[in-house]
Design a protein around this motif. Structure first.
Motif, PDB file in Angstrom:
ATOM      1  N   ALA A   7     -24.693  36.555 -26.742  1.00  0.00           N
ATOM      2  CA  ALA A   7     -24.099  37.617 -27.550  1.00  0.00           C
ATOM      3  C   ALA A   7     -24.844  38.928 -27.363  1.00  0.00           C
ATOM      4  O   ALA A   7     -26.074  38.958 -27.330  1.00  0.00           O
ATOM      5  CB  ALA A   7     -24.114  37.213 -29.025  1.00  0.00           C
ATOM      6  N   ARG A  10     -22.647  44.086 -29.752  1.00  0.00           N
ATOM      7  CA  ARG A  10     -21.310  44.328 -30.290  1.00  0.00           C
ATOM      8  C   ARG A  10     -20.576  43.027 -30.636  1.00  0.00           C
ATOM      9  O   ARG A  10     -19.388  43.034 -30.903  1.00  0.00           O
ATOM     10  CB  ARG A  10     -20.496  45.139 -29.276  1.00  0.00           C
ATOM     11  CG  ARG A  10     -20.974  46.578 -29.117  1.00  0.00           C
ATOM     12  CD  ARG A  10     -20.341  47.231 -27.911  1.00  0.00           C
ATOM     13  NE  ARG A  10     -20.801  46.618 -26.674  1.00  0.00           N
ATOM     14  CZ  ARG A  10     -20.390  46.978 -25.459  1.00  0.00           C
ATOM     15  NH1 ARG A  10     -19.485  47.937 -25.338  1.00  0.00           N
ATOM     16  NH2 ARG A  10     -20.853  46.391 -24.380  1.00  0.00           N
ATOM     17  N   GLY A  11     -21.298  41.926 -30.583  1.00  0.00           N
ATOM     18  CA  GLY A  11     -20.679  40.658 -30.943  1.00  0.00           C
ATOM     19  C   GLY A  11     -19.949  39.986 -29.809  1.00  0.00           C
ATOM     20  O   GLY A  11     -19.324  38.946 -30.001  1.00  0.00           O
ATOM     21  N   ALA A  12     -20.017  40.536 -28.594  1.00  0.00           N
ATOM     22  CA  ALA A  12     -19.361  39.924 -27.449  1.00  0.00           C
ATOM     23  C   ALA A  12     -20.287  38.901 -26.811  1.00  0.00           C
ATOM     24  O   ALA A  12     -21.518  38.975 -26.940  1.00  0.00           O
ATOM     25  CB  ALA A  12     -18.975  40.994 -26.434  1.00  0.00           C
ATOM     26  N   ARG A  47     -16.179  37.933 -20.584  1.00  0.00           N
ATOM     27  CA  ARG A  47     -16.750  38.379 -21.851  1.00  0.00           C
ATOM     28  C   ARG A  47     -15.683  38.222 -22.925  1.00  0.00           C
ATOM     29  O   ARG A  47     -14.525  38.622 -22.734  1.00  0.00           O
ATOM     30  CB  ARG A  47     -17.221  39.824 -21.767  1.00  0.00           C
ATOM     31  CG  ARG A  47     -18.435  40.014 -20.891  1.00  0.00           C
ATOM     32  CD  ARG A  47     -18.915  41.452 -20.868  1.00  0.00           C
ATOM     33  NE  ARG A  47     -19.428  41.872 -22.164  1.00  0.00           N
ATOM     34  CZ  ARG A  47     -18.821  42.752 -22.972  1.00  0.00           C
ATOM     35  NH1 ARG A  47     -17.674  43.307 -22.632  1.00  0.00           N
ATOM     36  NH2 ARG A  47     -19.372  43.091 -24.115  1.00  0.00           N
ATOM     37  N   ALA A  49     -14.803  37.858 -27.418  1.00  0.00           N
ATOM     38  CA  ALA A  49     -15.185  38.008 -28.822  1.00  0.00           C
ATOM     39  C   ALA A  49     -14.569  36.844 -29.580  1.00  0.00           C
ATOM     40  O   ALA A  49     -13.429  36.458 -29.311  1.00  0.00           O
ATOM     41  CB  ALA A  49     -14.698  39.343 -29.375  1.00  0.00           C
ATOM     42  N   ASP A  51     -13.013  34.529 -32.651  1.00  0.00           N
ATOM     43  CA  ASP A  51     -12.154  34.628 -33.819  1.00  0.00           C
ATOM     44  C   ASP A  51     -11.846  33.202 -34.271  1.00  0.00           C
ATOM     45  O   ASP A  51     -10.821  32.632 -33.909  1.00  0.00           O
ATOM     46  CB  ASP A  51     -10.868  35.379 -33.471  1.00  0.00           C
ATOM     47  CG  ASP A  51      -9.947  35.546 -34.675  1.00  0.00           C
ATOM     48  OD1 ASP A  51     -10.438  35.344 -35.813  1.00  0.00           O
ATOM     49  OD2 ASP A  51      -8.757  35.858 -34.485  1.00  0.00           O
ATOM     50  N   LEU A  58     -12.226  40.022 -23.500  1.00  0.00           N
ATOM     51  CA  LEU A  58     -12.612  41.424 -23.414  1.00  0.00           C
ATOM     52  C   LEU A  58     -12.662  41.906 -21.971  1.00  0.00           C
ATOM     53  O   LEU A  58     -12.242  43.024 -21.668  1.00  0.00           O
ATOM     54  CB  LEU A  58     -13.984  41.642 -24.066  1.00  0.00           C
ATOM     55  CG  LEU A  58     -14.107  41.288 -25.554  1.00  0.00           C
ATOM     56  CD1 LEU A  58     -15.544  41.495 -26.012  1.00  0.00           C
ATOM     57  CD2 LEU A  58     -13.136  42.104 -26.396  1.00  0.00           C
TER      58      LEU A  58
END
Length: 214
Positions: A7, A10-12, A47, A49, A51, A58
């Motif tokens: 990670a 930016r949380g990616a 990459r 994110a 949920d 991304l």
């Protein structure tokens, strides 16, 4: 080997897709759970994110050699097709493996012939959704895991008899589509034209509009 998310601020996270799931999503195992990453292929470094148990793509850092450019301009948003970015040979192999694995799970190991793929532009039946909005009527398919409608102008999968009439179908839906919810248009290309079955029309639709649509 399970991919470990790295990670950033930016949380990616950067992961390597391990396999294709049965519905065509790329999948990666993280903390013992399989996470689906739509529009990805096995072996790709991407990459994402997170949920919940899903992931949003991304960036494709390292694309698969099996990746191709989807033929449909709506592919990135439309939820109807899932593997237009996979080249023909690997696609056929993937579809054949679904049948083989399903039979093996039942203790069967028969010979399975090579996959026969339906040519583009030959699908004779489509179920379209229509909704009235402030900007006009939307007509098309749902986006992935959503009730949002992707307004389509073409569909490489459907027969030309249907795609040539998309604008006419939208015009037909304009006075009939509800303000809330959506109207459903089931379209079938027949030798003498299109067969159309419409449901969930607006309660305020005038009898004249319904008659003219018919």
């Amino acid at each position: 080997m399970p991919a470990i998310p790295d990670a950033d601020a930016r949380g990616a996270s950067t992961v390597v897709i391990e396999r294709l799931g049965s519905k065509g999503d790329g999948q990666v195992r993280i903390d013992g759970a399989w996470i689906s990453v739509p529009r990805t292929l096995a072996g790709e470094e991407v990459r994402i994110a997170f949920d919940g148990d899903q992931a949003r793509l991304l960036e494709i850092v390292t694309p698969s050699p099996d990746r191709m450019i989807p033929v449909c301009p709506h592919f990135d948003r439309c939820g109807s097709c899932s593997l237009q970015h996979l080249s023909d040979g690997p696609y056929r192999t993937f579809k054949q493996s679904l049948v083989i694995n399903a039979l093996k799970s039942r203790g069967l190991e028969p010979h399975v012939e090579d996959t026969w793929v339906t040519p583009p532009g030959t699908r004779r039946r489509m179920s379209l959704a229509a909704r009235r909005t402030k900007a006009g009527v939307q007509l098309g398919f749902h986006s992935r895991r959503s009730h949002d409608i992707v307004d389509i102008s073409t569909c490489p999968v459907a027969s030309p008899e249907i795609t040539r009439k998309l604008s006419a179908l939208k015009e037909l839906a304009a006075p009939l589509a509800p303000l809330k919810g959506e109207m459903v248009l089931k379209v079938t290309a027949m030798p003498n034209g299109l067969d159309l079955h419409v449901t969930n029309t607006a309660t305020f639709a005038a009898p004249h509009d319904v008659m003219m649509a018919g």
